[in-house]
Design a protein around this motif. Structure first.
Motif, mmCIF file in Angstrom:
data_model
loop_
_atom_site.group_PDB
_atom_site.id
_atom_site.type_symbol
_atom_site.label_atom_id
_atom_site.label_comp_id
_atom_site.label_asym_id
_atom_site.label_seq_id
_atom_site.Cartn_x
_atom_site.Cartn_y
_atom_site.Cartn_z
ATOM 1 N N TYR A 1 -2.442 2.692 -13.570
ATOM 2 C CA TYR A 1 -2.213 1.453 -12.832
ATOM 3 C C TYR A 1 -3.003 0.307 -13.457
ATOM 4 N N GLU A 2 -4.275 0.552 -13.734
ATOM 5 C CA GLU A 2 -5.117 -0.510 -14.290
ATOM 6 C C GLU A 2 -4.774 -0.825 -15.743
ATOM 7 N N SER A 3 -4.496 0.202 -16.537
ATOM 8 C CA SER A 3 -4.247 -0.009 -17.967
ATOM 9 C C SER A 3 -2.830 -0.488 -18.248
ATOM 10 N N ARG A 4 -1.946 -0.303 -17.263
ATOM 11 C CA ARG A 4 -0.529 -0.651 -17.412
ATOM 12 C C ARG A 4 0.143 0.141 -18.530
ATOM 13 N N ASP A 5 -0.387 1.324 -18.780
ATOM 14 C CA ASP A 5 0.209 2.246 -19.743
ATOM 15 C C ASP A 5 0.914 3.329 -18.936
ATOM 16 N N PHE A 6 2.225 3.251 -18.866
ATOM 17 C CA PHE A 6 2.997 4.136 -18.006
ATOM 18 C C PHE A 6 3.634 5.294 -18.764
ATOM 19 N N SER A 7 3.138 5.580 -19.946
ATOM 20 C CA SER A 7 3.702 6.664 -20.749
ATOM 21 C C SER A 7 3.472 8.038 -20.113
ATOM 22 N N ALA A 8 2.554 8.133 -19.171
ATOM 23 C CA ALA A 8 2.267 9.408 -18.515
ATOM 24 C C ALA A 8 3.097 9.632 -17.245
ATOM 25 N N MET A 9 4.107 8.800 -17.015
ATOM 26 C CA MET A 9 4.922 8.959 -15.811
ATOM 27 C C MET A 9 5.527 10.363 -15.689
ATOM 28 N N PRO A 10 6.020 10.970 -16.770
ATOM 29 C CA PRO A 10 6.538 12.339 -16.628
ATOM 30 C C PRO A 10 5.455 13.337 -16.207
ATOM 31 N N ALA B 1 5.022 12.969 -12.563
ATOM 32 C CA ALA B 1 6.091 13.687 -11.858
ATOM 33 C C ALA B 1 5.748 15.167 -11.721
ATOM 34 N N ASP B 2 5.254 15.767 -12.786
ATOM 35 C CA ASP B 2 4.870 17.181 -12.732
ATOM 36 C C ASP B 2 3.747 17.405 -11.723
ATOM 37 N N ALA B 3 2.754 16.519 -11.728
ATOM 38 C CA ALA B 3 1.630 16.653 -10.794
ATOM 39 C C ALA B 3 2.087 16.474 -9.350
ATOM 40 N N LEU B 4 2.960 15.511 -9.119
ATOM 41 C CA LEU B 4 3.475 15.301 -7.771
ATOM 42 C C LEU B 4 4.270 16.517 -7.302
#
Length: 51
Positions: free
Chosen positions: A2-11, A14-17
């Motif tokens: 959220y702070e870094s605005r690097d959303f490359s870890a979105m997948p 998803a796995d963690a959620l």
């Protein structure tokens, strides 16, 4: 993310959620999708408890 605005870890989010019991196809598909992902996105805002 959220702070870094690097959303490359979105997948990975998803796995963690999913591992934590999230069964919302909308949320998981969004996280695994191509985006674009930005601050203010409903899923990104839900994680730190923003409304």
């Amino acid at each position: 993310m959220y702070e870094s605005r690097d959303f490359s870890a979105m997948p990975i989010l998803a796995d963690a959620l999913q591992d934590a019991g999230c069964d919302s196809a909308d949320v998981l598909d969004h996280c695994r999708g191509p985006g674009p992902h930005v601050r203010g996105c409903r899923v990104v805002d839900l994680v730190p408890g923003k409304e």
